[in-house]
Motif scaffolding. Structure first.
Motif, PDB file in Angstrom:
ATOM      1  N   THR A  27       0.794  -1.145   0.145  1.00  0.00           N
ATOM      2  CA  THR A  27      -0.108  -0.006  -0.100  1.00  0.00           C
ATOM      3  C   THR A  27       0.904   1.317   0.188  1.00  0.00           C
ATOM      4  O   THR A  27       0.517   2.054  -0.514  1.00  0.00           O
ATOM      5  N   ALA A  28       1.819   1.219   0.949  1.00  0.00           N
ATOM      6  CA  ALA A  28       2.851   2.295   0.877  1.00  0.00           C
ATOM      7  C   ALA A  28       3.497   2.753  -0.503  1.00  0.00           C
ATOM      8  O   ALA A  28       3.552   3.747  -0.953  1.00  0.00           O
ATOM      9  N   GLU A  29       4.067   1.412  -0.885  1.00  0.00           N
ATOM     10  CA  GLU A  29       4.725   1.719  -2.356  1.00  0.00           C
ATOM     11  C   GLU A  29       3.961   2.049  -3.485  1.00  0.00           C
ATOM     12  O   GLU A  29       4.199   3.019  -4.122  1.00  0.00           O
ATOM     13  N   LEU A 336      -4.913  -7.993  -2.551  1.00  0.00           N
ATOM     14  CA  LEU A 336      -3.907  -7.266  -2.771  1.00  0.00           C
ATOM     15  C   LEU A 336      -4.086  -6.748  -4.263  1.00  0.00           C
ATOM     16  O   LEU A 336      -3.914  -5.339  -4.336  1.00  0.00           O
ATOM     17  N   ALA A 337      -4.449  -7.306  -5.240  1.00  0.00           N
ATOM     18  CA  ALA A 337      -4.399  -6.724  -6.385  1.00  0.00           C
ATOM     19  C   ALA A 337      -5.558  -5.551  -6.615  1.00  0.00           C
ATOM     20  O   ALA A 337      -5.383  -4.529  -7.354  1.00  0.00           O
ATOM     21  N   ALA A 338      -6.727  -5.963  -6.240  1.00  0.00           N
ATOM     22  CA  ALA A 338      -7.741  -4.918  -6.007  1.00  0.00           C
ATOM     23  C   ALA A 338      -7.247  -3.765  -5.291  1.00  0.00           C
ATOM     24  O   ALA A 338      -7.773  -2.429  -5.532  1.00  0.00           O
ATOM     25  N   THR A 339      -6.744  -3.823  -4.051  1.00  0.00           N
ATOM     26  CA  THR A 339      -6.088  -2.856  -3.101  1.00  0.00           C
ATOM     27  C   THR A 339      -5.332  -1.974  -4.008  1.00  0.00           C
ATOM     28  O   THR A 339      -5.345  -0.616  -4.024  1.00  0.00           O
ATOM     29  N   GLU A 340      -4.339  -2.599  -4.642  1.00  0.00           N
ATOM     30  CA  GLU A 340      -3.510  -1.706  -5.695  1.00  0.00           C
ATOM     31  C   GLU A 340      -4.267  -1.106  -6.838  1.00  0.00           C
ATOM     32  O   GLU A 340      -3.891   0.171  -6.913  1.00  0.00           O
ATOM     33  N   GLU A 341      -5.072  -1.687  -7.453  1.00  0.00           N
ATOM     34  CA  GLU A 341      -5.982  -0.792  -8.407  1.00  0.00           C
ATOM     35  C   GLU A 341      -6.540   0.268  -7.806  1.00  0.00           C
ATOM     36  O   GLU A 341      -6.818   1.546  -8.239  1.00  0.00           O
ATOM     37  N   ASN A 342      -7.180  -0.007  -6.696  1.00  0.00           N
ATOM     38  CA  ASN A 342      -7.887   1.021  -6.065  1.00  0.00           C
ATOM     39  C   ASN A 342      -6.996   2.335  -5.787  1.00  0.00           C
ATOM     40  O   ASN A 342      -7.177   3.560  -5.852  1.00  0.00           O
ATOM     41  N   LEU A 343      -5.861   2.024  -5.130  1.00  0.00           N
ATOM     42  CA  LEU A 343      -4.908   3.109  -4.879  1.00  0.00           C
ATOM     43  C   LEU A 343      -4.500   3.907  -6.218  1.00  0.00           C
ATOM     44  O   LEU A 343      -4.360   5.196  -6.077  1.00  0.00           O
ATOM     45  N   ARG A 344      -4.255   3.089  -7.293  1.00  0.00           N
ATOM     46  CA  ARG A 344      -3.861   3.796  -8.561  1.00  0.00           C
ATOM     47  C   ARG A 344      -4.995   4.589  -9.063  1.00  0.00           C
ATOM     48  O   ARG A 344      -4.880   5.771  -9.576  1.00  0.00           O
ATOM     49  N   ARG A 345      -6.340   4.151  -8.996  1.00  0.00           N
ATOM     50  CA  ARG A 345      -7.326   5.007  -9.432  1.00  0.00           C
ATOM     51  C   ARG A 345      -7.857   6.159  -8.620  1.00  0.00           C
ATOM     52  O   ARG A 345      -7.932   7.220  -9.071  1.00  0.00           O
ATOM     53  N   LEU A 346      -7.469   6.090  -7.295  1.00  0.00           N
ATOM     54  CA  LEU A 346      -7.517   7.283  -6.467  1.00  0.00           C
ATOM     55  C   LEU A 346      -6.488   8.283  -6.846  1.00  0.00           C
ATOM     56  O   LEU A 346      -7.044   9.346  -6.987  1.00  0.00           O
ATOM     57  N   GLY A 347      -5.037   8.081  -7.153  1.00  0.00           N
ATOM     58  CA  GLY A 347      -4.440   8.864  -7.435  1.00  0.00           C
ATOM     59  C   GLY A 347      -4.570   9.374  -8.817  1.00  0.00           C
ATOM     60  O   GLY A 347      -4.246  10.720  -9.083  1.00  0.00           O
ATOM     61  N   ALA A 348      -5.148   8.703  -9.711  1.00  0.00           N
ATOM     62  CA  ALA A 348      -5.304   9.111 -11.139  1.00  0.00           C
ATOM     63  C   ALA A 348      -6.603   9.794 -11.470  1.00  0.00           C
ATOM     64  O   ALA A 348      -6.840  10.798 -12.360  1.00  0.00           O
ATOM     65  N   GLU A 349      -7.580   9.239 -10.666  1.00  0.00           N
ATOM     66  CA  GLU A 349      -8.938   9.821 -11.263  1.00  0.00           C
ATOM     67  C   GLU A 349      -9.552  10.515  -9.925  1.00  0.00           C
ATOM     68  O   GLU A 349     -10.679  11.214 -10.346  1.00  0.00           O
ATOM     69  N   VAL A 350      -9.163  10.807  -8.915  1.00  0.00           N
ATOM     70  CA  VAL A 350      -9.738  11.422  -7.801  1.00  0.00           C
ATOM     71  C   VAL A 350      -8.906  12.666  -7.266  1.00  0.00           C
ATOM     72  O   VAL A 350      -9.297  13.724  -7.373  1.00  0.00           O
ATOM     73  N   VAL A 351      -7.786  12.359  -6.818  1.00  0.00           N
ATOM     74  CA  VAL A 351      -6.840  13.414  -6.600  1.00  0.00           C
ATOM     75  C   VAL A 351      -6.658  14.682  -7.520  1.00  0.00           C
ATOM     76  O   VAL A 351      -6.709  15.767  -7.000  1.00  0.00           O
ATOM     77  N   PRO A 352      -6.581  14.318  -8.826  1.00  0.00           N
ATOM     78  CA  PRO A 352      -6.422  15.507  -9.728  1.00  0.00           C
ATOM     79  C   PRO A 352      -7.404  16.386  -9.687  1.00  0.00           C
ATOM     80  O   PRO A 352      -7.346  17.591 -10.134  1.00  0.00           O
ATOM     81  N   ALA A 353      -8.632  16.082  -9.330  1.00  0.00           N
ATOM     82  CA  ALA A 353      -9.835  16.861  -8.995  1.00  0.00           C
ATOM     83  C   ALA A 353      -9.604  18.151  -8.293  1.00  0.00           C
ATOM     84  O   ALA A 353     -10.166  19.432  -8.291  1.00  0.00           O
ATOM     85  N   PHE A 354      -8.754  17.968  -7.301  1.00  0.00           N
ATOM     86  CA  PHE A 354      -8.488  18.860  -6.313  1.00  0.00           C
ATOM     87  C   PHE A 354      -7.199  19.879  -6.652  1.00  0.00           C
ATOM     88  O   PHE A 354      -6.901  20.574  -5.789  1.00  0.00           O
ATOM     89  N   GLY A 355      -6.741  19.563  -7.893  1.00  0.00           N
ATOM     90  CA  GLY A 355      -5.555  20.738  -8.394  1.00  0.00           C
ATOM     91  C   GLY A 355      -4.339  20.237  -7.986  1.00  0.00           C
ATOM     92  O   GLY A 355      -3.858  19.979  -6.937  1.00  0.00           O
TER      93      GLY A 355
END
Length: 355
Positions: A27-29, A336-355
């Motif tokens: 998760t950290a990596e 594990l695989a679903a957690t990694e995908e969840n993290l990547r989508r959070l970073g790519a599809e949610v965080v950018p909405a805040f600039g």
């Protein structure tokens, strides 16, 4: 807005403890790869709810595996450890990570941990403020002692110190000192306090320390706690502003129904076996949440659904509470695989909405 991952190292039914810890480290990596701001590591003892018994130890490993990510304990349980020992570890991680470590502390619960580690109920019910103040002294002063006028070499043993402190010891040098950072910043690690009641909110506010607010709370409750913190801090002559943290759950999918289904399939089994394993130190009865109803509540409160829904819920929580930092549980699928995908989508599809 700063978005990070909340790491419980949860052991789901049918999983081994090593599997849960491997998922925690990954998760950290992946959080760093995905562009998240931080990871927040929970600490539990003797239960599969979370199999990390030392958040500060796991934080050291995660700091070594990353280069940019802020790593925080959420939280180190103060009644189960010596404040000076924890202060030494926090100073070490602060200095060697070049300021990427945050020390979150909390009172924990009335669990059997208090018996095993020798703190007892008194450490849980009465001593947390004194232990917190001793920890803060260690992180800010060059020398610390709790027994005034003790001659060198005239040991005091492990007795109780003055003013009801749990520990009594002569003055000793703080090594390593948090202020000795190579960048010359001169400040120690950030300290944050888990708050679940008005008393704990006031305790944090009177010391000017930010709060970590639990994922069981909705926006209304969190807004009220932030308001109480501000009023208490102002009355104490301190700044009414602080970078509080809201814990929550995040599960992303193309359809909101699919995200909810993922959690409703996995989390109740984990919650039941994890929460049922808690044992109180004094045999007191405890009311346990219904695992399915609690999972549904978390889905209703937090960014569980499409990326658009997730961004909207985070933005609304921030607007309603004034909180701009989030620690989101992303391992709710137990996979594990679903957690990694969840993290990547959070970073790519949610965080950018805040600039």
């Amino acid at each position: 807005m700063r978005v990070g991952a909340f790491v419980l190292a949860a052991q789901f039914p049918g999983q081994g403890q090593g599997e849960a810890l491997h998922r925690a480290v990954r998760t950290a990596e992946v959080a760093e790869e995905a562009g998240l701001d931080s990871v927040w590591i929970a600490e539990h003892h003797f239960v599969p709810y979370g199999v990390c018994p030392s958040a500060v130890t796991l934080a050291a490993l995660m700091l070594g595996r990353t280069r940019r990510l802020r790593v925080a304990t959420a939280v180190s349980v103060l009644p189960s450890t010596h404040p000076v020992a924890l202060g030494e570890q926090a100073a070490l991680l602060h200095l060697t990570s070049e300021g990427r470590f945050t020390l979150g502390v909390g009172r924990g619960g009335p669990w059997v941990d208090l018996e095993v580690f020798g703190g007892g109920l008194d450490a849980y019910e009465n001593r947390f403020p004194q232990d917190l103040d001793l920890l803060r002294r260690w992180l800010t002063e060059p020398r610390v002692g709790t027994v005034a006028g003790t001659a060198s070499g005239a040991g005091t043993g492990a007795g109780t110190g003055p003013a009801g402190e749990r520990y009594g010891f002569r003055e000793v040098a703080v090594v390593p000192r948090p202020s000795e950072a190579l960048d010359g910043a001169g400040t120690g690690p950030e300290v944050i306090v888990a708050c679940t009641s008005p008393a704990s909110v006031r305790r944090a506010a009177e010391r000017g320390l930010p709060m970590l607010l639990g994922m069981h709370c909705g926006d209304e409750d969190k807004a009220a706690m932030v308001d109480l913190w501000r009023r208490t801090a102002r009355a104490a002559g301190l700044s009414p502003e602080a970078a509080h943290v809201s814990a929550g759950v995040c599960q992303l999918a193309d359809r909101t129904a699919d995200a909810r289904e993922t959690l409703l399939k996995a989390m109740p089994g984990w919650l039941k076996q994890g929460l049922d394993a808690h044992v109180t130190v004094d045999g007191r009865r405890r009311a346990m949440r219904d695992p399915v109803a609690y999972t549904e509540l978390l889905c209703d409160l937090h960014p569980v659904g499409t990326p658009e829904l997730a961004a909207d819920r985070l933005a609304r929580t921030s607007q309603r509470t004034g909180i701009t930092r989030f620690a989101l549980l992303t391992e709710g699928s137990g996979d594990l695989a679903a957690t990694e995908e969840n993290l990547r989508r959070l970073g790519a599809e949610v965080v950018p909405a805040f600039g």
